[in-house]
Design an enzyme around this catalytic site. Sequence first.
Site, short mmCIF file in Angstrom:
data_model
loop_
_atom_site.label_atom_id
_atom_site.label_comp_id
_atom_site.label_asym_id
_atom_site.label_seq_id
_atom_site.Cartn_x
_atom_site.Cartn_y
_atom_site.Cartn_z
N ASP A 13 0.83 -1.22 0.00
CA ASP A 13 0.00 0.00 0.00
C ASP A 13 0.85 1.26 0.00
O ASP A 13 0.70 2.13 -0.86
CB ASP A 13 -0.92 0.05 1.24
CG ASP A 13 -2.07 -0.94 1.15
OD1 ASP A 13 -2.38 -1.39 0.03
OD2 ASP A 13 -2.65 -1.25 2.21
N ASP A 125 -7.35 3.79 12.62
CA ASP A 125 -6.01 4.36 12.54
C ASP A 125 -5.96 5.69 11.79
O ASP A 125 -5.22 6.59 12.16
CB ASP A 125 -5.04 3.34 11.93
CG ASP A 125 -4.78 2.19 12.89
OD1 ASP A 125 -4.77 2.46 14.11
OD2 ASP A 125 -4.59 1.06 12.44
N SER A 177 -4.70 -9.05 7.70
CA SER A 177 -4.09 -7.74 7.82
C SER A 177 -3.49 -7.66 9.23
O SER A 177 -4.18 -7.91 10.22
CB SER A 177 -5.16 -6.66 7.64
OG SER A 177 -4.74 -5.47 8.26
N1 ARG Z 1 -8.57 -2.75 15.82
C1 ARG Z 1 -7.30 -2.33 16.31
C2 ARG Z 1 -7.32 -0.86 16.63
O1 ARG Z 1 -8.17 -0.18 16.14
C3 ARG Z 1 -6.17 -2.67 15.37
C4 ARG Z 1 -6.17 -1.96 14.05
C5 ARG Z 1 -5.07 -2.36 13.10
N2 ARG Z 1 -5.19 -3.73 12.79
C6 ARG Z 1 -4.70 -4.36 11.71
N3 ARG Z 1 -4.85 -5.62 11.67
N4 ARG Z 1 -4.11 -3.73 10.74
O2 ARG Z 1 -6.48 -0.38 17.33
#
Ligand code: ARG
Length: 393
Positions: A13, A125, A177
């Site tokens: 990405d 994020d 992921s």
């Molecule tokens: N759900 C978690 C959070 O919001 C992790 C997010 C990132 N997770 C990922 N598998 N890329 O903090």
Amino acid sequence: MKKVILAYSGGLDTSCIVRWLVDRGYEVICFVADLGQGLGKGEDLKKIEERAKAAGASKVYIKDLQDEFIDDFIVPALKAGAIYEGKYLLATALGRPLIAKHLVDIAHKEKAQAVAHGCTGKGNDQVRFEVTVNILDPKLEILAPVREWEFKSREEEIEYALSNNIPIDVTKKKPYSIDRNIWGISIEAGVLEDLEQEPPEDAYLITKSQNHASGYPKYLEITFEKGVPKKIDGKAYSLKDLIIYLNEVGGCYGVGRADLVENRLVGIKSREIYEAPAGTILYTAHKELESLVFDRELAHFKEIITLKYSELVYYGLWYSSLKTALDGFVNVTQKQVSGKIRLKLFKGTCVAVSRKSENSLYKKELSTYGKEDKFDQKLAEGFIRLWGMPYRK
Ligand code: ARG
């Protein structure tokens, strides 16, 4: 030409983002934050730098932020007991404001007008990055190409990368992921989206299953000073080494897994699994020690603080004034959190088996049912009469 600082991971990405932004007239400077995700040294870092350059970056910053991450984010979260929805130790959520802070710092140094990230429009994020950047420098523009670009699938991105000579690892479709740092691993997507299925073993990276964990227990003694872990079994460790060690040992005993359907900020429910062996061990020991040294009112009130604190971390409000104020409260409480907790790790469980503190409020002569009893039971009668008075009326 507009300059933009991109939070770069070296993956597909963010590599495509570099070229995508260059194609739109930006000078792109990449920033790689090492939060202990296992970047390796030398070779790997060189490879990431070369990849960023091949994708079109004019410059690459690589910073080892592990100590800052531990001292300024993990330790405060541990002292606060921060945990989202009872299960998630917030490894990913804690890392974002730190990365965003350095993005802003580099933007200032490079006199860039914008910063960019590779988060999707469906997750938390993006919010954490952008809110942090907004707080630290509201004038900086923020670009989130993944929210607007034309690619509909990983295959299309791979095609774009190949046709632009961006050196990517073209492997088979990634099943999950994953976001990883020294405090833990967050895993989502693929079969995990099916709530009726148990997560397959291959989804977990650093913890053994209960079935494969040792059939014998492992005992560990953690020493805390003012809420901060200092020693394991009497031996002093740096915080970084202590976390690395506990991740290893905990992982071997199957400690630190979580499987959660969580409430994202953007309103979506998502199923995610987590691994945080060191965090789980340290939280268990820390909480146990607090139970010993906090009086009842403080212990109960801190649970309210913990709940709010956890939400603020999850919501990307690390640099909010409320979070700062709560840190003030938490730090006052931690002055008495010194002592030793012995834990037993066994087949995915982690429980305290022995406790010791100079600040302990436990008084055996009061709680005992033996003959050393110093508690005047007759006083209870008057206490109960007054306590119950309003309800007798
Ligand atoms: N759900 C978690 C959070 O919001 C992790 C997010 C990132 N997770 C990922 N598998 N890329 O903090």
